[in-house]
Design a protein around this motif. Structure first.
Motif, PDB file in Angstrom:
ATOM      1  N   PRO A 111     110.698  34.646 119.512  1.00  0.00           N
ATOM      2  CA  PRO A 111     111.876  33.829 119.226  1.00  0.00           C
ATOM      3  C   PRO A 111     112.436  33.129 120.466  1.00  0.00           C
ATOM      4  N   VAL A 112     112.364  33.783 121.629  1.00  0.00           N
ATOM      5  CA  VAL A 112     112.897  33.167 122.848  1.00  0.00           C
ATOM      6  C   VAL A 112     112.028  31.981 123.257  1.00  0.00           C
ATOM      7  N   VAL A 113     110.690  32.172 123.226  1.00  0.00           N
ATOM      8  CA  VAL A 113     109.790  31.074 123.598  1.00  0.00           C
ATOM      9  C   VAL A 113     109.905  29.934 122.589  1.00  0.00           C
ATOM     10  N   GLU A 114     110.032  30.269 121.322  1.00  0.00           N
ATOM     11  CA  GLU A 114     110.159  29.228 120.300  1.00  0.00           C
ATOM     12  C   GLU A 114     111.447  28.432 120.490  1.00  0.00           C
ATOM     13  N   ASN A 115     112.544  29.100 120.876  1.00  0.00           N
ATOM     14  CA  ASN A 115     113.798  28.397 121.129  1.00  0.00           C
ATOM     15  C   ASN A 115     113.671  27.410 122.277  1.00  0.00           C
ATOM     16  N   ALA A 116     112.839  27.755 123.278  1.00  0.00           N
ATOM     17  CA  ALA A 116     112.664  26.853 124.420  1.00  0.00           C
ATOM     18  C   ALA A 116     112.095  25.506 123.969  1.00  0.00           C
TER      19      ALA A 116
END
Length: 563
Positions: free
Chosen positions: A462-467
């Motif tokens: 989720p963190v990488v996707e938010n980037a």
């Protein structure tokens, strides 16, 4: 002149009796309410569990059938088989025996790789022979069986059909005319049942497979009389002493529906005993309190009535003084505190039930994705791209296949950081190809010292996707997404940085406050990550948001376990 006594004896007894009965009835109602809530929670959890169990069994059977179909298609395109049927007249006896042995080994490997497979055959109508996994691996072909299979195939390249008590996967290399060969794979009800029993975590479930027309393919269990009661998904059927729950799930490749039925009679017994004890203890409490109030009336109220009359008479002269004391209520206060402690204990039990429900919801979300269709499609795209020499498409399809395989096969427990990082690396390669050349992605080398540390599965994506979604998605050029690692003595972490540059320090601070206050939407990735870390680690983790001149970084720090 003598006046009537105040009558504290009778009036006080009636008032105390009414108050006592009211208090007992209130606690009785609370006990019944908590018991009812427990029953509803149990019913809901068992219904949800049965739905997930039935869906899991159906999806696994469908996946295994898909793999079996893929093996049949690969066998139909096998060069050794094609050479044998085409060049049969020109082959020597030795070459024929070698080909038969090789094809028999492939059929046996297919049977060993799939627990559903009862028997596999290659029918060769041109030479009137059959190669099978039975004792006689090379025998005369049964013409009537061949004619039946030809009729079931009905001119299609691949067909799954029911014949007799079994299901057959039939692979026909041509759609017109007499085929050179026909591949038949038999799936028996016994093997289907045995495989589903192995997949089921609850062996008491009764299972039935039926066709869209309602015809039962096979039925196993003791509650089959209930299997015909509605087919609207999942239901809970109360039958006095026991409650029966049921669930349904489709097996698309077999064109069958799986229906599971189970009971929760054993799980209901503790709650039923609890309800019985509530009633018994309430009745016992009423009897004891009536006895106590009778004693109280005789040895306390009657003397008080006499004292009150004496006080009234003494008050007429104005020479009587009495100090009030509440020391006699100490035991009552102690009993009340004990009751409050019991209520706190019951509240703690309710909180634990809600926590377990949240953990079950997390497991359900991880199991919702079932991309078995993607596996076959991506495998075909990968093979086609390799044959055409298109390395970009081949690499993309390979990364997609590994990506979906990871998110659908992860365990419920923690996974090594190395596995999670490999998953993120595949995701970055996919996004890198999508946004190239506008965005450059980079991941630092994972230190070996923390590669085996355990973290929750799918915690980093989720963190990488938010980037990408909230960071560099709209950048026309010069976009950067970078993943780096932190290694400390007591903990380790992962940092995801992007140069989207859409939030300043003040906005980042407000976002962090809203996240921790629970003011973000429940569907947002950042809030879901925060809630998940809170549930799993409590105070033993750290989630940091940092603003830079041209972007934003998110850091997750985990406690080290010494692995």
């Amino acid at each position: 002149m003598h006046k009537q006594p105040l009558g504290l004896n009778r009036r006080g007894f009636i008032r105390l009796l009414a108050i006592t009965v009211a208090v007992v009835l209130v606690f009785y109602a609370i006990g019944l309410y908590l018991n009812h809530m427990g029953l509803q929670t149990l019913h809901g959890n068992m219904e949800a569990l049965s739905e997930r169990e039935c869906s899991y069994i159906a999806s696994q059977i469908n996946l295994e059938v898909g793999n079996l179909i893929t093996q049949c298609q690969e066998l139909a395109a096998d060069k050794e088989l094609l050479r044998y049927v085409i060049a049969y007249p020109r082959l020597s006896a030795y070459q024929r025996i070698a080909s038969i042995s090789g094809l028999s080994d492939k059929l046996l490997r297919m049977k060993r790789s799939c627990d559903l497979l009862e028997n596999a055959k290659i029918l060769l109508p041109q030479i009137d022979r059959v190669i099978s996994t039975e004792k006689s691996i090379y025998d005369t072909m049964d013409r009537s069986e061949y004619a039946t299979f030809r009729q079931l195939v009905d001119g299609k390249l691949l067909r799954i059909a029911e014949h007799g008590d079994n299901l057959y996967v039939l692979c026909n290399p041509v759609t017109r005319g007499e085929p050179m060969f026909l591949i038949s794979v038999c799936i028996s009800p016994e093997r289907l049942e045995r495989r589903m029993r192995l997949l089921a975590s609850e062996n008491a479930l009764d299972m039935t497979l039926y066709t869209p027309e309602g015809t039962v393919f096979f039925s196993a269990g003791t509650k089959n009389g209930l299997l015909s009661a509605g087919k609207e998904g999942s239901s809970l059927l109360g039958v006095q002493e026991e409650s029966t729950f049921s669930a349904e799930a489709e097996i698309p490749l077999l064109h069958l529906t799986l229906r599971c039925v189970g009971t929760i009679a054993d799980e209901l017994q503790p709650l039923m005993r609890h309800r019985m004890w509530v009633c018994l203890l309430t009745a016992l409490a009423l009897v004891l309190l009536v006895i106590y109030l009778t004693y109280f009336r005789r040895y306390i109220l009657q003397p008080l009535d006499t004292i009150a009359d004496s006080l009234r008479q003494a008050g007429e002269t104005g020479h009587f003084h009495i100090d009030r004391s509440d020391a006699g209520f100490d035991d009552l206060y102690a009993q009340f505190n004990s009751m409050m402690e019991n209520l706190e204990s019951l509240k703690a039990q309710v909180y634990e039930e809600r926590l377990r429900a949240q953990q079950a919801e997390i497991r359900q979300l991880q199991m919702q994705i079932n991309p078995h269709f993607f596996y076959n499609t991506l495998f075909m795209v990968y093979r086609m791209a390799q044959q055409d020499g298109n390395e970009d498409i081949a690499r993309l399809s390979l990364n997609l296949s590994r990506y979906y395989r990871y998110i659908t096969t992860i365990p419920e427990h923690d996974v090594p950081l190395r596995d999670e990082v490999n998953h993120i690396r595949q995701y970055l390669e996919i996004q890198g190809m999508r946004f190239s050349p506008r965005v450059r992605v980079h991941m630092n080398e994972l230190p070996e010292e923390i590669a085996q540390e355990n973290i929750p599965p799918l915690i980093l994506q989720p963190v990488v996707e938010n980037a990408f979604v909230h960071g560099v998605k709209n950048k026309q050029s010069g976009g950067v997404v970078e993943v780096s690692f932190i290694m400390e003595q007591d903990r380790f972490g992962v940092t995801v940085y992007d140069n989207g540059g859409t939030m300043d320090a003040e906005n980042v601070r407000r976002l962090d406050e809203r996240m921790r206050a629970g003011e973000l939407a429940e569907g947002s990735a950042l809030y879901n990550l925060y809630r998940r870390m809170e549930l799993l680690y409590g105070d033993h983790y750290e989630l940091k948001l940092e603003s830079f001149a041209d972007g934003l970084s998110v850091t997750i720090l985990f406690p080290r376990t010494g692995r």
